[in-house]
Design a protein around this motif. Structure first.
Motif, PDB file in Angstrom:
ATOM      1  N   PRO A  18      85.724 -33.094 -13.542  1.00 38.05           N
ATOM      2  CA  PRO A  18      85.968 -33.086 -14.966  1.00 38.05           C
ATOM      3  C   PRO A  18      85.157 -32.011 -15.622  1.00 38.05           C
ATOM      4  O   PRO A  18      84.365 -32.300 -16.480  1.00 38.05           O
ATOM      5  CB  PRO A  18      85.465 -34.430 -15.433  1.00 38.05           C
ATOM      6  CG  PRO A  18      85.007 -35.130 -14.281  1.00 38.05           C
ATOM      7  CD  PRO A  18      85.067 -34.247 -13.107  1.00 38.05           C
ATOM      8  N   ARG A  64      81.298 -39.791 -23.010  1.00 39.23           N
ATOM      9  CA  ARG A  64      81.753 -41.067 -22.456  1.00 39.23           C
ATOM     10  C   ARG A  64      83.225 -41.306 -22.767  1.00 39.23           C
ATOM     11  O   ARG A  64      83.981 -41.773 -21.918  1.00 39.23           O
ATOM     12  CB  ARG A  64      80.909 -42.206 -23.028  1.00 39.23           C
ATOM     13  CG  ARG A  64      79.466 -42.207 -22.553  1.00 39.23           C
ATOM     14  CD  ARG A  64      78.727 -43.442 -23.042  1.00 39.23           C
ATOM     15  NE  ARG A  64      77.326 -43.392 -22.682  1.00 39.23           N
ATOM     16  CZ  ARG A  64      76.847 -43.743 -21.495  1.00 39.23           C
ATOM     17  NH1 ARG A  64      77.689 -44.161 -20.560  1.00 39.23           N
ATOM     18  NH2 ARG A  64      75.562 -43.670 -21.228  1.00 39.23           N
ATOM     19  N   LYS A 102      85.565 -39.029 -23.382  1.00 40.49           N
ATOM     20  CA  LYS A 102      86.390 -38.116 -22.586  1.00 40.49           C
ATOM     21  C   LYS A 102      86.487 -38.579 -21.146  1.00 40.49           C
ATOM     22  O   LYS A 102      87.556 -38.548 -20.535  1.00 40.49           O
ATOM     23  CB  LYS A 102      85.802 -36.701 -22.635  1.00 40.49           C
ATOM     24  CG  LYS A 102      85.818 -36.047 -24.013  1.00 40.49           C
ATOM     25  CD  LYS A 102      87.215 -35.593 -24.370  1.00 40.49           C
ATOM     26  CE  LYS A 102      87.210 -34.780 -25.663  1.00 40.49           C
ATOM     27  NZ  LYS A 102      88.580 -34.361 -26.043  1.00 40.49           N
ATOM     28  N   MET A 103      85.355 -39.014 -20.598  1.00 36.43           N
ATOM     29  CA  MET A 103      85.343 -39.434 -19.200  1.00 36.43           C
ATOM     30  C   MET A 103      86.116 -40.730 -18.983  1.00 36.43           C
ATOM     31  O   MET A 103      86.550 -41.027 -17.869  1.00 36.43           O
ATOM     32  CB  MET A 103      83.903 -39.618 -18.726  1.00 36.43           C
ATOM     33  CG  MET A 103      83.092 -38.347 -18.698  1.00 36.43           C
ATOM     34  SD  MET A 103      83.467 -37.312 -17.281  1.00 36.43           S
ATOM     35  CE  MET A 103      82.522 -38.139 -16.014  1.00 36.43           C
ATOM     36  N   THR A 127      90.600 -40.123 -15.690  1.00 40.04           N
ATOM     37  CA  THR A 127      89.937 -40.948 -14.695  1.00 40.04           C
ATOM     38  C   THR A 127      90.786 -41.089 -13.438  1.00 40.04           C
ATOM     39  O   THR A 127      90.283 -41.008 -12.318  1.00 40.04           O
ATOM     40  CB  THR A 127      89.626 -42.340 -15.278  1.00 40.04           C
ATOM     41  OG1 THR A 127      88.775 -42.188 -16.411  1.00 40.04           O
ATOM     42  CG2 THR A 127      88.941 -43.217 -14.247  1.00 40.04           C
ATOM     43  N   GLN A 131      82.065 -40.090 -10.695  1.00 37.50           N
ATOM     44  CA  GLN A 131      82.120 -40.192 -12.155  1.00 37.50           C
ATOM     45  C   GLN A 131      80.746 -40.372 -12.803  1.00 37.50           C
ATOM     46  O   GLN A 131      80.409 -39.640 -13.737  1.00 37.50           O
ATOM     47  CB  GLN A 131      83.059 -41.317 -12.578  1.00 37.50           C
ATOM     48  CG  GLN A 131      83.255 -41.380 -14.093  1.00 37.50           C
ATOM     49  CD  GLN A 131      84.399 -42.291 -14.496  1.00 37.50           C
ATOM     50  OE1 GLN A 131      85.187 -42.710 -13.650  1.00 37.50           O
ATOM     51  NE2 GLN A 131      84.495 -42.598 -15.770  1.00 37.50           N
ATOM     52  N   LEU A 154      78.799 -37.671 -15.409  1.00 34.29           N
ATOM     53  CA  LEU A 154      78.336 -38.041 -16.738  1.00 34.29           C
ATOM     54  C   LEU A 154      76.858 -37.710 -16.893  1.00 34.29           C
ATOM     55  O   LEU A 154      76.430 -37.189 -17.929  1.00 34.29           O
ATOM     56  CB  LEU A 154      78.577 -39.528 -16.979  1.00 34.29           C
ATOM     57  CG  LEU A 154      78.218 -40.041 -18.373  1.00 34.29           C
ATOM     58  CD1 LEU A 154      78.991 -39.288 -19.449  1.00 34.29           C
ATOM     59  CD2 LEU A 154      78.495 -41.542 -18.476  1.00 34.29           C
ATOM     60  N   VAL A 211      86.954 -32.684 -20.401  1.00 31.75           N
ATOM     61  CA  VAL A 211      85.626 -32.602 -20.982  1.00 31.75           C
ATOM     62  C   VAL A 211      85.400 -31.186 -21.487  1.00 31.75           C
ATOM     63  O   VAL A 211      84.773 -30.375 -20.828  1.00 31.75           O
ATOM     64  CB  VAL A 211      84.540 -32.975 -19.944  1.00 31.75           C
ATOM     65  CG1 VAL A 211      83.175 -33.021 -20.610  1.00 31.75           C
ATOM     66  CG2 VAL A 211      84.862 -34.306 -19.312  1.00 31.75           C
TER      67      VAL A 211
END
Length: 530
Positions: A6, A112, A114-115, A121, A144, A148, A525
């Motif tokens: 991402p 958070r 966006k993820m 995902t 993941q 982050l 992201v």
């Protein structure tokens, strides 16, 4: 490679920022310490700060906030920096750009959100599993949360194409943000010209289900990787030009600067989390910046500003090979693209299509460095001559089993410029199999081992590696009889000559790369890192 990280619009500017000023100091100084020593780096950094007026970035403090006067100064600076960037790139500044200042808590929440997006995902999870099947990520690595943490550590400011907003930070001093603003405003001008959201990711979103769709995915797989290197490479040029503007020079005036910057920018010591990242993540993240800037510098030196900026946006490269070898891009040298036959009749009854793409030169370089070391990776990757992979997932598995690499079957066909390189690659790949499989056992027939035809059994199924002339076929997880049928079809459809890039449209590139999965999810992201 699986377009899985991402990070597409993520800028790793902290190590690169330091490298930019350090390299300029070394390039400008009459006598410079030998590069690579701690003393040389510290000395060059002090010289760079003196010559360019760019202060050393200070550690971020979560409790520090800009004063109203500082915030006003930062917001007011955007117009002047935008004018500089437009002049530096010759890209038109003809659309309004919003601006906003965020707290660290607000930026963390953006990350958070966006993820957590469903589509992003799912794409990340799919790519993560394929990377693990290849052995590029350890089986127990959790992608993941790692991403982050990395993004939270590195975020420095970002341009968001969807809202056309330049997002600034309220905990970093204005003078330290301004070169980053120049970098990000370059993306705004690129957005004016080509519309970055669609331009960045021309690959079909849905998984393919027939031969035509399979080959369309292959032809467009690396589009995002190559285009990201263009956009970030251009933004690094303006980042450097803005940082050294007081000297009256630009990157084009200091031709040795780009190469040194690429070498030093790969130093991850400025990011503790990135320094702990698997090699594939480190190199995938840094590639658009370090190799992107050398690609852009090559065009600047040969054809000038318009070709390096508007020209590269209007005719983007199609592969990491072209980014690594700018002369091939400039000379319109075809990039090899292998084809995939109709394998669905053999698979669709018991397997679901899971992922398809290209293993390009960058992928091969990363894979061989991880499996065989850096000494062999460079020379061997130069002899890459095309590669494709296909992953399918068993239909008769539970939802929990779908998260395991044991549910996947993987095909990988790679072609090389000569048989010796093909054989070397087969050996490098074979040596890492015990690292991936706990219960690996080689199957032999007779007393002699055919080193060009290797078969293994494992807890995840049969494994087959074969060499024919200069092409290596690899199957992991498919039953042996099925693997042999798939091999025959894959080998039969390949031509013996150089495959031309198939033009899909005026601006749609072809060829691709496995690691591009790492870049495609990054589009969720749209942040810059420092």
């Amino acid at each position: 490679m699986p377009s899985a990280l991402p990070f597409r619009r993520v800028s790793l500017l902290l190590p690169i920022a330091l490298a930019a000023t350090t390299v300029f100091a070394q390039a400008s100084a009459p006598v410079a310490p030998k590069p690579g020593t701690e003393g040389a780096q510290k000395s060059a950094q002090r010289n760079a700060e003196t010559q360019t007026g760019t202060p050393k970035p200070a550690p971020s403090d979560a409790d520090t906030h800009l004063t109203k006067a500082q915030a006003d100064d930062l917001l007011a600076s955007v117009d002047g920096i935008l004018a500089f960037v437009s002049k530096d790139t010759h890209l038109a500044n003809n659309k309004p750009i919003k601006r906003a200042i965020h707290t660290r808590a607000e930026v963390t929440e953006i990350l958070r959100r966006k993820m957590a997006e469903d589509e992003g995902t799912r794409r990340m999870q799919r790519a993560e599993l394929v990377l693990k099947k290849f052995g590029l990520l350890d089986r127990d690595f959790d992608l993941q949360p790692f991403l982050l943490s990395l993004l939270s550590e590195q975020v420095a400011g970002f341009y968001e194409p969807k809202t056309r907003t330049m997002n600034l930070l309220d905990w970093v001093k204005p003078d330290e943000q301004k070169p980053v603003i120049a970098h990000e405003l370059t993306h705004a001008l690129q957005d004016n010209r080509v519309g970055l959201e669609k331009w960045n990711d021309p690959q079909p979103e849905e998984m393919s289900h027939n031969e035509r769709e399979d080959n369309l995915h292959i032809q467009t797989d690396e589009a995002s990787t190559a285009r990201q290197a263009v956009t970030e490479g251009q933004a690094m040029v303006t980042f450097i030009d803005y940082s050294i503007r007081d000297t009256g020079k630009t990157l084009r005036d200091v031709p040795q600067m780009g190469d040194r910057l690429a070498q030093m920018g790969s130093d991850t010591s400025g990011s503790p989390i990135l320094a702990r990242a698997p090699l594939v993540l480190q190199q995938s993240l840094l590639f658009p910046y370090t190799n992107g800037v050398t690609f852009e510098q090559a065009i600047l030196q040969r054809n000038g500003v318009d070709a390096a900026f508007a020209g590269a946006l209007d005719r983007p490269p199609s592969s990491s090979h072209e980014i690594l070898h700018p002369d091939d891009y400039l000379n319109h040298v075809p990039v090899p693209v292998l084809a995939i036959p109709d394998i669905h009749p053999l698979l669709d009854k018991q397997w679901n299509a899971y992922d398809i793409g290209v293993m390009g030169e960058l992928d091969v370089r990363m894979l061989t460095e991880l499996f065989g070391g850096a000494q062999i990776a460079g020379p061997l990757s130069l002899n890459w001559d095309g590669g494709i992979y296909y992953a399918a997932q068993k239909k008769d598995v539970t939802p929990a089993q779908k998260a395991s690499t044991a549910s996947l079957g993987l095909l990988y066909l790679s072609r090389w410029k000569n048989a010796d390189s093909a054989r070397s690659f087969l050996r490098v790949y074979a040596t890492q199999l015990p690292r991936k499989y706990e219960h690996l056992q080689q199957v032999t027939t007779g007393t002699d081992v055919d080193i060009d035809h290797l078969r293994f059994t494992s807890e995840e199924g049969d494994i087959l590696l074969t060499l024919d002339d200069r092409t290596v076929f690899i199957s992991e997880g498919f039953p042996l009889d099925l693997a042999k049928q798939l091999e025959a079809k894959l080998r039969e459809v390949q031509g013996n000559g150089v495959l031309q890039n198939a033009g899909l449209s005026n601006q749609l590139p072809v060829a691709g790369e496995l690691h591009n999965r790492l870049a495609t999810v990054v589009n969720i992201v749209p942040l810059s890192l420092r």
